[in-house]
Design an enzyme around this catalytic site. Structure first.
Site, PDB file in Angstrom:
ATOM      1  N   PRO A 167      18.562  38.982   3.623  1.00  0.00           N
ATOM      2  CA  PRO A 167      17.720  37.857   4.029  1.00  0.00           C
ATOM      3  C   PRO A 167      18.474  36.535   4.175  1.00  0.00           C
ATOM      4  O   PRO A 167      19.367  36.232   3.389  1.00  0.00           O
ATOM      5  CB  PRO A 167      16.682  37.758   2.911  1.00  0.00           C
ATOM      6  CG  PRO A 167      17.259  38.492   1.757  1.00  0.00           C
ATOM      7  CD  PRO A 167      18.111  39.576   2.349  1.00  0.00           C
ATOM      8  N   ASN A 168      18.068  35.810   5.187  1.00  0.00           N
ATOM      9  CA  ASN A 168      18.573  34.465   5.503  1.00  0.00           C
ATOM     10  C   ASN A 168      19.975  34.456   6.101  1.00  0.00           C
ATOM     11  O   ASN A 168      20.458  33.401   6.512  1.00  0.00           O
ATOM     12  CB  ASN A 168      18.526  33.537   4.272  1.00  0.00           C
ATOM     13  CG  ASN A 168      17.114  33.271   3.824  1.00  0.00           C
ATOM     14  OD1 ASN A 168      16.284  32.843   4.630  1.00  0.00           O
ATOM     15  ND2 ASN A 168      16.804  33.548   2.567  1.00  0.00           N
TER      16      ASN A 168
ATOM     17  N   ARG B 198      22.799  27.096   7.234  1.00  0.00           N
ATOM     18  CA  ARG B 198      22.758  27.112   5.762  1.00  0.00           C
ATOM     19  C   ARG B 198      23.906  26.244   5.208  1.00  0.00           C
ATOM     20  O   ARG B 198      24.826  25.903   5.954  1.00  0.00           O
ATOM     21  CB  ARG B 198      22.842  28.561   5.260  1.00  0.00           C
ATOM     22  CG  ARG B 198      21.654  29.400   5.723  1.00  0.00           C
ATOM     23  CD  ARG B 198      21.638  30.751   5.077  1.00  0.00           C
ATOM     24  NE  ARG B 198      21.379  30.670   3.645  1.00  0.00           N
ATOM     25  CZ  ARG B 198      21.481  31.726   2.804  1.00  0.00           C
ATOM     26  NH1 ARG B 198      21.854  32.893   3.265  1.00  0.00           N
ATOM     27  NH2 ARG B 198      21.220  31.578   1.527  1.00  0.00           N
TER      28      ARG B 198
ATOM     29  N   TYR C  38      28.613  28.704   2.688  1.00  0.00           N
ATOM     30  CA  TYR C  38      28.533  29.809   3.647  1.00  0.00           C
ATOM     31  C   TYR C  38      29.379  29.622   4.911  1.00  0.00           C
ATOM     32  O   TYR C  38      29.425  30.524   5.746  1.00  0.00           O
ATOM     33  CB  TYR C  38      27.061  30.027   4.030  1.00  0.00           C
ATOM     34  CG  TYR C  38      26.178  30.252   2.803  1.00  0.00           C
ATOM     35  CD1 TYR C  38      26.434  31.306   1.931  1.00  0.00           C
ATOM     36  CD2 TYR C  38      25.111  29.395   2.508  1.00  0.00           C
ATOM     37  CE1 TYR C  38      25.644  31.504   0.801  1.00  0.00           C
ATOM     38  CE2 TYR C  38      24.307  29.590   1.385  1.00  0.00           C
ATOM     39  CZ  TYR C  38      24.589  30.642   0.535  1.00  0.00           C
ATOM     40  OH  TYR C  38      23.819  30.843  -0.583  1.00  0.00           O
TER      41      TYR C  38
ATOM     42  N   ASN D  62      26.189  42.783   2.447  1.00  0.00           N
ATOM     43  CA  ASN D  62      25.900  41.508   1.807  1.00  0.00           C
ATOM     44  C   ASN D  62      24.389  41.478   1.603  1.00  0.00           C
ATOM     45  O   ASN D  62      23.645  41.150   2.533  1.00  0.00           O
ATOM     46  CB  ASN D  62      26.354  40.332   2.681  1.00  0.00           C
ATOM     47  CG  ASN D  62      26.110  39.000   1.973  1.00  0.00           C
ATOM     48  OD1 ASN D  62      25.424  38.947   0.950  1.00  0.00           O
ATOM     49  ND2 ASN D  62      26.672  37.928   2.513  1.00  0.00           N
TER      50      ASN D  62
ATOM     51  N   ALA E 159      20.155  37.310  -1.189  1.00  0.00           N
ATOM     52  CA  ALA E 159      19.358  37.056  -2.404  1.00  0.00           C
ATOM     53  C   ALA E 159      18.934  38.346  -3.105  1.00  0.00           C
ATOM     54  O   ALA E 159      18.718  38.348  -4.329  1.00  0.00           O
ATOM     55  CB  ALA E 159      18.134  36.213  -2.046  1.00  0.00           C
TER      56      ALA E 159
ATOM     57  N   GLU F  92      30.680  45.490  -1.523  1.00  0.00           N
ATOM     58  CA  GLU F  92      29.781  44.335  -1.662  1.00  0.00           C
ATOM     59  C   GLU F  92      30.513  43.087  -1.164  1.00  0.00           C
ATOM     60  O   GLU F  92      31.660  42.855  -1.549  1.00  0.00           O
ATOM     61  CB  GLU F  92      29.431  44.172  -3.152  1.00  0.00           C
ATOM     62  CG  GLU F  92      28.556  42.969  -3.440  1.00  0.00           C
ATOM     63  CD  GLU F  92      28.515  42.612  -4.946  1.00  0.00           C
ATOM     64  OE1 GLU F  92      29.209  43.262  -5.756  1.00  0.00           O
ATOM     65  OE2 GLU F  92      27.785  41.664  -5.275  1.00  0.00           O
TER      66      GLU F  92
ATOM     67  N   HIS G  37      30.194  38.781  -0.268  1.00  0.00           N
ATOM     68  CA  HIS G  37      29.487  37.495  -0.293  1.00  0.00           C
ATOM     69  C   HIS G  37      30.371  36.432   0.329  1.00  0.00           C
ATOM     70  O   HIS G  37      31.586  36.422   0.098  1.00  0.00           O
ATOM     71  CB  HIS G  37      29.134  37.076  -1.727  1.00  0.00           C
ATOM     72  CG  HIS G  37      28.263  38.074  -2.411  1.00  0.00           C
ATOM     73  ND1 HIS G  37      26.925  38.179  -2.149  1.00  0.00           N
ATOM     74  CD2 HIS G  37      28.572  39.046  -3.299  1.00  0.00           C
ATOM     75  CE1 HIS G  37      26.432  39.180  -2.880  1.00  0.00           C
ATOM     76  NE2 HIS G  37      27.405  39.724  -3.577  1.00  0.00           N
ATOM     77  N   LEU G  38      29.750  35.541   1.081  1.00  0.00           N
ATOM     78  CA  LEU G  38      30.489  34.421   1.648  1.00  0.00           C
ATOM     79  C   LEU G  38      30.914  33.457   0.558  1.00  0.00           C
ATOM     80  O   LEU G  38      32.027  32.940   0.543  1.00  0.00           O
ATOM     81  CB  LEU G  38      29.595  33.677   2.665  1.00  0.00           C
ATOM     82  CG  LEU G  38      29.192  34.515   3.888  1.00  0.00           C
ATOM     83  CD1 LEU G  38      27.789  34.167   4.329  1.00  0.00           C
ATOM     84  CD2 LEU G  38      30.185  34.316   5.013  1.00  0.00           C
TER      85      LEU G  38
ATOM     86  N   ARG H 217      28.350  30.362  -9.429  1.00  0.00           N
ATOM     87  CA  ARG H 217      27.312  29.424  -8.986  1.00  0.00           C
ATOM     88  C   ARG H 217      26.197  29.367 -10.050  1.00  0.00           C
ATOM     89  O   ARG H 217      26.488  29.440 -11.237  1.00  0.00           O
ATOM     90  CB  ARG H 217      26.797  29.847  -7.598  1.00  0.00           C
ATOM     91  CG  ARG H 217      27.881  29.702  -6.509  1.00  0.00           C
ATOM     92  CD  ARG H 217      27.391  30.125  -5.150  1.00  0.00           C
ATOM     93  NE  ARG H 217      26.273  29.294  -4.700  1.00  0.00           N
ATOM     94  CZ  ARG H 217      25.491  29.596  -3.645  1.00  0.00           C
ATOM     95  NH1 ARG H 217      25.747  30.684  -2.940  1.00  0.00           N
ATOM     96  NH2 ARG H 217      24.489  28.804  -3.308  1.00  0.00           N
TER      97      ARG H 217
ATOM     98  N   ARG I 241      22.295  33.630 -10.012  1.00  0.00           N
ATOM     99  CA  ARG I 241      23.127  34.440  -9.102  1.00  0.00           C
ATOM    100  C   ARG I 241      24.113  35.319  -9.864  1.00  0.00           C
ATOM    101  O   ARG I 241      24.808  36.146  -9.282  1.00  0.00           O
ATOM    102  CB  ARG I 241      23.875  33.535  -8.121  1.00  0.00           C
ATOM    103  CG  ARG I 241      22.973  32.851  -7.130  1.00  0.00           C
ATOM    104  CD  ARG I 241      23.755  32.048  -6.099  1.00  0.00           C
ATOM    105  NE  ARG I 241      22.971  30.931  -5.631  1.00  0.00           N
ATOM    106  CZ  ARG I 241      22.089  30.991  -4.625  1.00  0.00           C
ATOM    107  NH1 ARG I 241      21.916  32.099  -3.966  1.00  0.00           N
ATOM    108  NH2 ARG I 241      21.387  29.929  -4.281  1.00  0.00           N
TER     109      ARG I 241
HETATM  110  C1  DQA Z   1      25.210  35.274  -0.632  1.00  0.00           C
HETATM  111  C2  DQA Z   1      25.012  34.724  -2.036  1.00  0.00           C
HETATM  112  C3  DQA Z   1      23.583  34.896  -2.489  1.00  0.00           C
HETATM  113  O1  DQA Z   1      23.415  34.387  -3.807  1.00  0.00           O
HETATM  114  C4  DQA Z   1      22.644  34.159  -1.569  1.00  0.00           C
HETATM  115  O2  DQA Z   1      21.296  34.376  -1.947  1.00  0.00           O
HETATM  116  C5  DQA Z   1      22.856  34.457  -0.134  1.00  0.00           C
HETATM  117  C6  DQA Z   1      24.207  34.710   0.356  1.00  0.00           C
HETATM  118  C7  DQA Z   1      26.621  34.986  -0.095  1.00  0.00           C
HETATM  119  O3  DQA Z   1      26.996  35.576   0.905  1.00  0.00           O
HETATM  120  O4  DQA Z   1      27.338  34.145  -0.641  1.00  0.00           O
HETATM  121  O5  DQA Z   1      21.921  34.398   0.658  1.00  0.00           O
HETATM  122  O6  DQA Z   1      25.071  36.700  -0.686  1.00  0.00           O
END
Ligand code: DQA
Length: 143
Positions: free
Chosen positions: A9-10, A17, A22, A72, A75, A96, A98-99, A105, A109
């Site tokens: 998501p997102n 963002r 990111y 990725n 959330a 896995e 993550h950006l 953080r 998270r």
């Molecule tokens: C994320 C980190 C997550 O905590 C966050 O909710 C995201 C992106 C990252 O790529 O850093 O939406 O997965």
């Protein structure tokens, strides 16, 4: 080798963002960068969804047709037992990504339902996290 790249998501909103976490690239631009960096024998398939159940279904449908997964979960990393359980059925490598540097953080998270079913994690290097994940999974699958 067939690699499924799943974004949660997102992540379809990348570019809008917070850039400090990111970066500036859109998801399409990250996908293009992955295609550019992929080996000739790699077939990348991209999937993005804002819905937990759709991600679960996609993983279920891919169990026997895909060699490796780069994910990725965004959330859902911090909430989803369902995605954990779907990934647990996959027998190939799961990377896995993550950006941002998720582990340093906010406390919420630091809860991570995906790490225990992942072969390896790449985080904190913005789009480069995806490229490192791609190189890593290609190396594993080539062996
Ligand atoms: C994320 C980190 C997550 O905590 C966050 O909710 C995201 C992106 C990252 O790529 O850093 O939406 O997965």
């Amino acid at each position: 080798m067939k690699i499924l790249v799943i974004n949660g998501p997102n992540l379809n909103m990348l570019g809008k963002r917070p850039k400090e976490h990111y970066g500036v690239l859109t998801l399409d631009e990250i996908n293009s960068l992955m295609l550019k960096n992929a080996s000739n024998d790699t077939e990348l398939r991209f999937y993005q969804s804002n819905y937990e159940g759709d991600i679960v279904t996609k993983i279920q449908e891919s169990l026997s047709s895909i060699d490796g997964i780069i994910i990725n979960p965004a959330a859902y990393t911090h909430t989803s037992v369902a995605i954990h359980d779907a990934l647990e059925m996959f027998s190939g490598p799961i990377i896995e990504v993550h950006l941002s540097e998720v582990d340093s953080r906010e406390d919420f998270r630091k809860v991570n339902f995906i790490r225990s079913v992942s072969t390896k994690t790449f985080a904190g290097k913005k789009e480069q996290s995806y490229i490192e994940a791609l190189k890593y999974i290609e190396d594993i699958l080539r062996k």
